[in-house]
Design an enzyme around this catalytic site. Structure first.
Site: not given
Ligand code: AP5
Ligand code: MG
Length: 223
Positions: A95, A166, A134, A177, A20
């Site tokens: 979410r 992270r 990552r 997660r 994402k």
């Molecule tokens: P990346 O682009 O970083 O993936 P992502 O989908 O953004 O993954 P996240 O881990 O950031 O999602 P998340 O939903 O767990 O975390 P968030 O920060 O939102 O890509 C991942 C890896 O793959 C990278 O190394 C990249 O280089 C590689 N990659 C990407 N595309 C690729 C491809 N096509 N092929 C190969 N490799 C690839 O949330 C973190 C925490 O915050 C949550 O757990 C929660 O505690 C809190 N939080 C955030 N939002 C909310 C909410 N709305 N409600 C409640 N809690 C929340």
């Molecule tokens: Mg992300």
């Protein structure tokens, strides 16, 4: 840059590690939409040492969701600012069904609505590989992968020595997660499908190919 209405609200939906954030950065540049990641917002609060950041950390480190009331308040305040009025690309929000309803209500109150929710479809096995490798740049926050998208050794900023991992990319937190996604976030797939607003892209392709499918999904709904 694709042609679009003055205002367009788009959601990127998908499990942790689906790509994402990677896609949101590219798509925001291609469309001019404001990229809003609630995960990035919480991490920024944490870096600034705010009460909200410290509260969020206690949930994030375990891979749990930050409570809806806190998250919704933060997001609605953000989309009320001037720079969000031309539209947003939501990454990691909503979410839960409660968050989705709150967003629908807030947009409806300003005579707007979600244009499309794009689900980035990736298997659990692939996610575990991606999150395990990552890393991100301590200086500018750009995201890399040790194998799939290696740090840039020619850059003074994003080279290997500047990379950090992270806290929630440790194996126990990753497993939790994924479970939290299945229990609390996956119901949004049906929520947006039932509303006629779901589009799915294959996330198990190179990033540029995923991005091309994503832009096509946005073009299909832009006026
Ligand atoms: P990346 O682009 O970083 O993936 P992502 O989908 O953004 O993954 P996240 O881990 O950031 O999602 P998340 O939903 O767990 O975390 P968030 O920060 O939102 O890509 C991942 C890896 O793959 C990278 O190394 C990249 O280089 C590689 N990659 C990407 N595309 C690729 C491809 N096509 N092929 C190969 N490799 C690839 O949330 C973190 C925490 O915050 C949550 O757990 C929660 O505690 C809190 N939080 C955030 N939002 C909310 C909410 N709305 N409600 C409640 N809690 C929340
Ligand atoms: Mg992300």
């Amino acid at each position: 840059m694709i042609q679009r209405d003055a205002t367009m609200y788009v959601i990127l939906l998908g499990p942790p590690g689906a790509g994402k954030g990677t896609q949101a950065v590219q798509t925001a540049a291609a469309t001019g939409l404001l990229h809003l990641s609630t995960g990035d917002m919480f991490r920024e609060h944490l870096r600034n040492g705010t009460d909200l950041g410290n509260l969020a950390k206690t949930y994030m480190d375990r891979g749990e969701l930050v409570p809806d009331d806190v998250t919704i308040r933060m997001l609605l305040e953000r989309i009320g600012r001037t720079d969000a009025q031309a539209g947003c690309l939501f990454d990691g929000f909503p979410r839960t069904v409660e968050q989705a309803r709150a967003l629908d209500e807030a947009l409806s109150a300003q005579n707007d609505e979600i244009a499309v929710t794009v689900l980035i479809d990736v298997s659990n096995e692939e996610i575990t590989r991606r999150l395990g490798g990552r890393v991100s740049c301590a200086a500018c926050g750009s995201v890399f992968h040790n194998i799939f998208n290696p740090p840039d050794e020619s850059s003074p900023c994003c080279d290997t020595v500047n990379m950090i991992q992270r806290d929630d990319d440790k194996p126990e937190a990753i497993a939790n997660r994924l479970q939290v996604y299945a229990d609390q976030t996956e119901p949004l797939v049906a929520y947006y499908r039932d509303a006629g607003k779901l589009s799915t892209v294959n996330g198990e392709q190179p990033p540029a190919a995923v991005g091309a499918e994503l832009l096509a999904a946005l073009e299909a709904v832009s006026g």
